[in-house]
Design a protein around this motif. Structure first.
Motif, PDB file in Angstrom:
ATOM      1  N   ASP A 139       1.323  -0.945   0.391  1.00  0.00           N
ATOM      2  CA  ASP A 139       0.003  -0.139   0.423  1.00  0.00           C
ATOM      3  C   ASP A 139       0.449   1.413   0.309  1.00  0.00           C
ATOM      4  O   ASP A 139       1.208   1.470   1.329  1.00  0.00           O
TER       5      ASP A 139
ATOM      6  N   THR B  96       0.370   4.054  -0.240  1.00  0.00           N
ATOM      7  CA  THR B  96      -0.524   5.611   0.149  1.00  0.00           C
ATOM      8  C   THR B  96      -0.167   5.624   1.621  1.00  0.00           C
ATOM      9  O   THR B  96       0.171   6.133   2.663  1.00  0.00           O
ATOM     10  N   LYS B  97      -0.164   4.193   2.166  1.00  0.00           N
ATOM     11  CA  LYS B  97      -0.389   4.058   3.777  1.00  0.00           C
ATOM     12  C   LYS B  97       1.481   3.993   3.701  1.00  0.00           C
ATOM     13  O   LYS B  97       1.830   3.590   5.086  1.00  0.00           O
TER      14      LYS B  97
ATOM     15  N   PRO C 115       5.164  -1.212   8.971  1.00  0.00           N
ATOM     16  CA  PRO C 115       4.932   0.248   7.775  1.00  0.00           C
ATOM     17  C   PRO C 115       6.613   0.429   7.391  1.00  0.00           C
ATOM     18  O   PRO C 115       6.989   1.510   8.567  1.00  0.00           O
TER      19      PRO C 115
END
Length: 332
Positions: A77, A79-80, A96
């Motif tokens: 992802d 965007t994240k 992350p």
């Protein structure tokens, strides 16, 4: 004005941290540090150490580094900033990575999958310079693509744009991307090997031995070996590449008709085996595509070649700077 940037390339077997600077429209690769991919925590730790080492080595600070780019196989992802269980990175579940890098170094960081990163690299610094609509297609262990549409990277609703390998070209055929007869099944290193094993087995069962691959050697067969034999003029090896080339042309025709690009730039195996594949591929494109779309689309090999991996993550960082510059101009 020079802008200093860093790139992190996360691969299934190895990682690399690259340092470069951008001056105007040009990008200059300056230094690179490589290390093996091991466990999740150990690899992340080594990434942080390597980035820190690179910054110390070149007297860089968080103020002097404009951006960090990360290239990694999907799914992810962007965007994240999450890496989400890529098949070649077991254990990398919802990592992350962008937050980890930004919290450690205080530098703006962006993440893209490797095909998108390579598309940015080829668009800005390779064969696609000056184009508004360009497709970059990987053709290696697997098959995927990065889409440059209307002058910007297009990633889709949830980063799944460009997964061309999943297109089914035939009801039956070699398996790629979890689907028999898929684009990746026919046009990848693994796919070429599958086609070769099937045809070689047919020969052997008919009592016609293949001198360059005996039955007991089948499991060791590679696409590179098939290409070597085809280059020597072996009839069976040429037949294998003819099948792949025909399906490559069919797959590219779909892309040309749907997206109407100025160019499709292909890397990997096609770059190395162009002479074996181009004629048959172009025959299929001529047969299958709309003439108007075909006339404006060039099929090109990667200009960055074996260096494209080095450019990829750096290009993700450079793309952050390009976006920021665009926003600043709009604000004016």
């Amino acid at each position: 004005m020079r802008e200093y940037i860093l790139g992190i390339d996360i691969g299934g077997t190895k990682c690399a941290v690259n340092y470069a600077y951008k001056e105007g429209l040009e990008l200059y690769l300056t230094d690179k540090e490589k290390f093996p991919t091991t466990s999740v925590n150990e690899t992340i730790g080594n990434i942080l150490i390597s980035v820190n080492n690179m910054m110390e080595k070149h007297s860089l600070t968080k103020e002097s580094v404009s951006a960090i780019g990360i290239s990694c196989g999907g799914p992810l992802d962007s965007t994240k900033g999450l890496i989400m269980s890529p098949p070649n990175l077991p254990g990398w579940d919802n990592i992350p990575i962008v937050d980890i890098i930004e919290e450690k170094f205080g530098i703006k960081t962006n993440l893209q999958n490797d095909a998108n990163a390579c598309a940015l690299a080829e668009w800005k610094y390779g064969a696609g310079r000056g184009m508004r609509n360009m497709i970059f297609m990987t053709f290696g262990t697997g098959l995927g693509a990065g889409l440059i549409l209307d002058g910007k990277l297009y990633t889709g609703t949830n980063d799944n744009a460009g997964e061309l390998g999943h297109i089914r070209l035939s009801e039956y055929g070699p398996v790629g991307y979890g689907k028999a007869g898929s684009f990746e099944g026919f046009c990848s290193g693994g796919g070429i090997t599958q086609i070769a094993k099937s045809l070689i087995l047919e020969k052997i069962q008919m009592g016609l031995p293949v001198d360059w691959c005996r039955l007991e050697e089948m499991e060791l067969l590679t696409a590179q070996k098939v290409a070597e034999e085809a280059a020597k003029g072996d009839e069976l090896a040429l037949q294998i590449f003819d099948i792949t080339s025909k399906e490559l042309g069919k797959g590219l025709s779909i892309i040309i008709d749907i997206l109407n690009p100025e160019a499709i730039v292909i890397g990997g195996i096609f770059t190395r085996c162009r002479t074996l594949m181009e004629t048959r591929m172009l025959e299929m494109i001529k047969k299958e595509t709309l003439p108007g779309s075909r006339r404006v689309c060039k099929i090109m090999i990667s200009q960055l070649g074996e260096q494209i991996g080095d450019y990829a993550a750096i290009s993700v960082a450079a793309n952050v700077l390009n976006k920021e510059a665009t926003y600043e101009r709009l604000d004016l």
